[in-house]
Design an enzyme around this catalytic site. Structure first.
Site, PDB file in Angstrom:
ATOM      1  N   HIS A 118       0.984  -1.289  -0.058  1.00 20.78           N
ATOM      2  CA  HIS A 118      -0.067   0.128   0.056  1.00 20.78           C
ATOM      3  C   HIS A 118       0.978   1.154   0.013  1.00 20.78           C
ATOM      4  O   HIS A 118       1.578   1.595   0.973  1.00 20.78           O
ATOM      5  CB  HIS A 118      -0.805   0.001   1.284  1.00 20.78           C
ATOM      6  CG  HIS A 118      -1.762   1.421   1.309  1.00 20.78           C
ATOM      7  ND1 HIS A 118      -2.982   1.111   1.224  1.00 20.78           N
ATOM      8  CD2 HIS A 118      -1.251   2.637   1.633  1.00 20.78           C
ATOM      9  CE1 HIS A 118      -3.551   2.238   1.417  1.00 20.78           C
ATOM     10  NE2 HIS A 118      -2.513   3.259   1.878  1.00 20.78           N
ATOM     11  N   HIS A 173      -4.163  -1.300  -5.076  1.00 15.04           N
ATOM     12  CA  HIS A 173      -4.912  -0.337  -5.712  1.00 15.04           C
ATOM     13  C   HIS A 173      -4.229   0.973  -6.146  1.00 15.04           C
ATOM     14  O   HIS A 173      -4.454   2.237  -5.512  1.00 15.04           O
ATOM     15  CB  HIS A 173      -6.159  -0.006  -4.139  1.00 15.04           C
ATOM     16  CG  HIS A 173      -5.285   0.042  -3.101  1.00 15.04           C
ATOM     17  ND1 HIS A 173      -4.394   0.695  -2.396  1.00 15.04           N
ATOM     18  CD2 HIS A 173      -5.634  -1.055  -1.976  1.00 15.04           C
ATOM     19  CE1 HIS A 173      -3.973   0.205  -1.611  1.00 15.04           C
ATOM     20  NE2 HIS A 173      -4.761  -0.780  -0.916  1.00 15.04           N
ATOM     21  N   ASP A 215     -10.123  -4.539  -2.274  1.00 15.07           N
ATOM     22  CA  ASP A 215      -9.784  -3.708  -1.131  1.00 15.07           C
ATOM     23  C   ASP A 215     -10.947  -3.812  -0.238  1.00 15.07           C
ATOM     24  O   ASP A 215     -11.390  -2.547   0.363  1.00 15.07           O
ATOM     25  CB  ASP A 215      -9.406  -2.526  -1.778  1.00 15.07           C
ATOM     26  CG  ASP A 215      -8.588  -1.619  -0.647  1.00 15.07           C
ATOM     27  OD1 ASP A 215      -7.911  -2.252   0.134  1.00 15.07           O
ATOM     28  OD2 ASP A 215      -8.737  -0.040  -0.697  1.00 15.07           O
ATOM     29  N   HIS A 266     -16.190  -1.671   7.204  1.00  8.71           N
ATOM     30  CA  HIS A 266     -16.586  -0.842   8.289  1.00  8.71           C
ATOM     31  C   HIS A 266     -18.166  -0.596   8.408  1.00  8.71           C
ATOM     32  O   HIS A 266     -18.699  -0.503   7.482  1.00  8.71           O
ATOM     33  CB  HIS A 266     -15.997   0.741   8.224  1.00  8.71           C
ATOM     34  CG  HIS A 266     -14.435   0.422   8.235  1.00  8.71           C
ATOM     35  ND1 HIS A 266     -13.755   0.128   9.196  1.00  8.71           N
ATOM     36  CD2 HIS A 266     -13.474   0.691   6.902  1.00  8.71           C
ATOM     37  CE1 HIS A 266     -12.323   0.158   8.970  1.00  8.71           C
ATOM     38  NE2 HIS A 266     -12.415   0.617   7.594  1.00  8.71           N
TER      39      HIS A 266
END
Length: 348
Positions: free
Chosen positions: A79, A133, A204, A208
């Site tokens: 990342h 990503h 990804d 939440h």
């Protein structure tokens, strides 16, 4: 460290419908043991966060990054956001408390600087990288010149959502790291996908809850659900003419199996595991919150009409989803990975 991975594998046993593996987080604490940890059955490889994004995983020091790169052979996932720049610029969003400034805080330079750093560090060791990503046009231009050791991932979110509209419509539900950016970046990601620079579509996935996402920005956590919507959104792009079905198969199946060395996966062929999904390219559906199986119970694509839908899924020759419904019991197992001789690493 090894116990943490085994705990994850134990938690998945008897609960996963598909096969699975987990990354081992690389940090200063375990850098010298990673060459052993990456060989544990069920380990997908080593993952490094160069910018603070999730929990307490952060490795932003070049000395530590060199140690991690030197202690292992498998492709390392990264990342890439520059932590120093993120810290310098956080005052922008602390002052505004406006999620529309997420792209200003975590700007293009923060992504490009980290990507350039880790690619240059890896080039000195011959270690293969998987850039997760990727979100900017500038990174894609840089990575086009450094593909010998580097594979590239993009997400449906960066290919489908666009700033500033997504923040105006969704607020912090559109908040992820690195951010969903403006259309020029989205256009560059699509061009990189079409010309072969992109190797993998990744979800990804970060489930939440709505309560967590409702916290005032920037205290709201970054991330969104993605596993369940990956195929419907990308099939919709196929129907819209953005990519071919054959290219989508490579990005979701053959590509991941090839770059990570996943044994028995990525092809429908004699001697391979019979893992496949059957899709109806003409099926019209509406993605809605109440369809999401994740405990988070929401999706940024709520209300989106799509054409193309997964109908059946087969794992090891056994139907686990028939006519869009799960059947039987979850029988997923840890993935197996091929051993790659170290002398061949520079050519893989």
């Amino acid at each position: 460290m090894a116990d943490d991975l085994h705990a994850k594998l134990d938690a998945a046993k008897g609960r996963a419908w598909c096969n699975y593996a987990f990354y081992m987080g690389g940090s200063a604490v375990n850098a010298d043991q990673l060459h052993t940890l990456e060989k544990i059955p069920g380990c997908a490889g080593i993952k490094v966060f160069m910018g603070s994004s999730f929990g307490d995983l952060l490795t932003d020091d070049d000395t530590v990054l060199r140690r991690i790169l030197a202690n292992g052979h498998r492709r390392m996932a990264v990342h890439a956001e520059d932590e120093a720049r993120l810290r310098e610029r956080k005052a922008i969003v602390e002052a505004s408390q406006d999620v529309r400034d997420h792209t200003i805080w975590r700007d293009v330079e923060s992504a490009l600087k980290a990507t350039q750093r880790i690619v240059n560090l890896a080039a000195n060791t011959g270690r293969r990288l998987h850039l997760l990503h990727v979100s900017t046009a500038e990174e894609m231009r840089f990575l086009a010149r450094h593909k010998r050791y580097v594979s590239v991932e993009v997400t449906p979110h960066h290919l489908t959502l666009c700033a500033p509209e997504c923040y105006e419509q969704l607020g912090s539900l559109a908040q992820m790291n690195p951010p969903v950016r403006e259309k020029r970046h989205q256009d560059a990601l699509w061009e990189a996908l079409r010309n072969g620079l992109v190797d993998v579509i990744g979800s990804d996935h970060a489930p939440h809850t709505l309560d967590e996402k409702a916290q005032p920005y920037p205290q709201s956590p970054s991330g969104m659900t993605g596993v369940q919507t990956l195929l419907p959104t990308m099939l919709n792009h196929v129907n819209s003419g953005h990519l071919t079905l054959q290219r989508l198969v490579d990005l979701t199946s053959a590509g991941p199996a090839r770059i990570f060395g996943i044994a028995g996966k990525g092809r429908i062929a004699l001697g391979y595991d019979a893992d496949l999904t059957l899709v109806d390219l003409s099926a019209k559906r509406r993605i809605e919150h109440n369809w999401i199986a994740s405990h988070s119970g929401w999706t940024p694509y709520d209300g989106m009409d799509v054409t193309g839908w997964p109908i059946h899924t087969v794992i090891h020759g056994q139907g686990v989803m028939i006519d869009e419904a799960l059947v039987g019991k979850p029988m997923g197992q840890p993935l197996q990975f091929l051993e790659i001789p170290s002398k061949a690493l520079s050519d893989v």
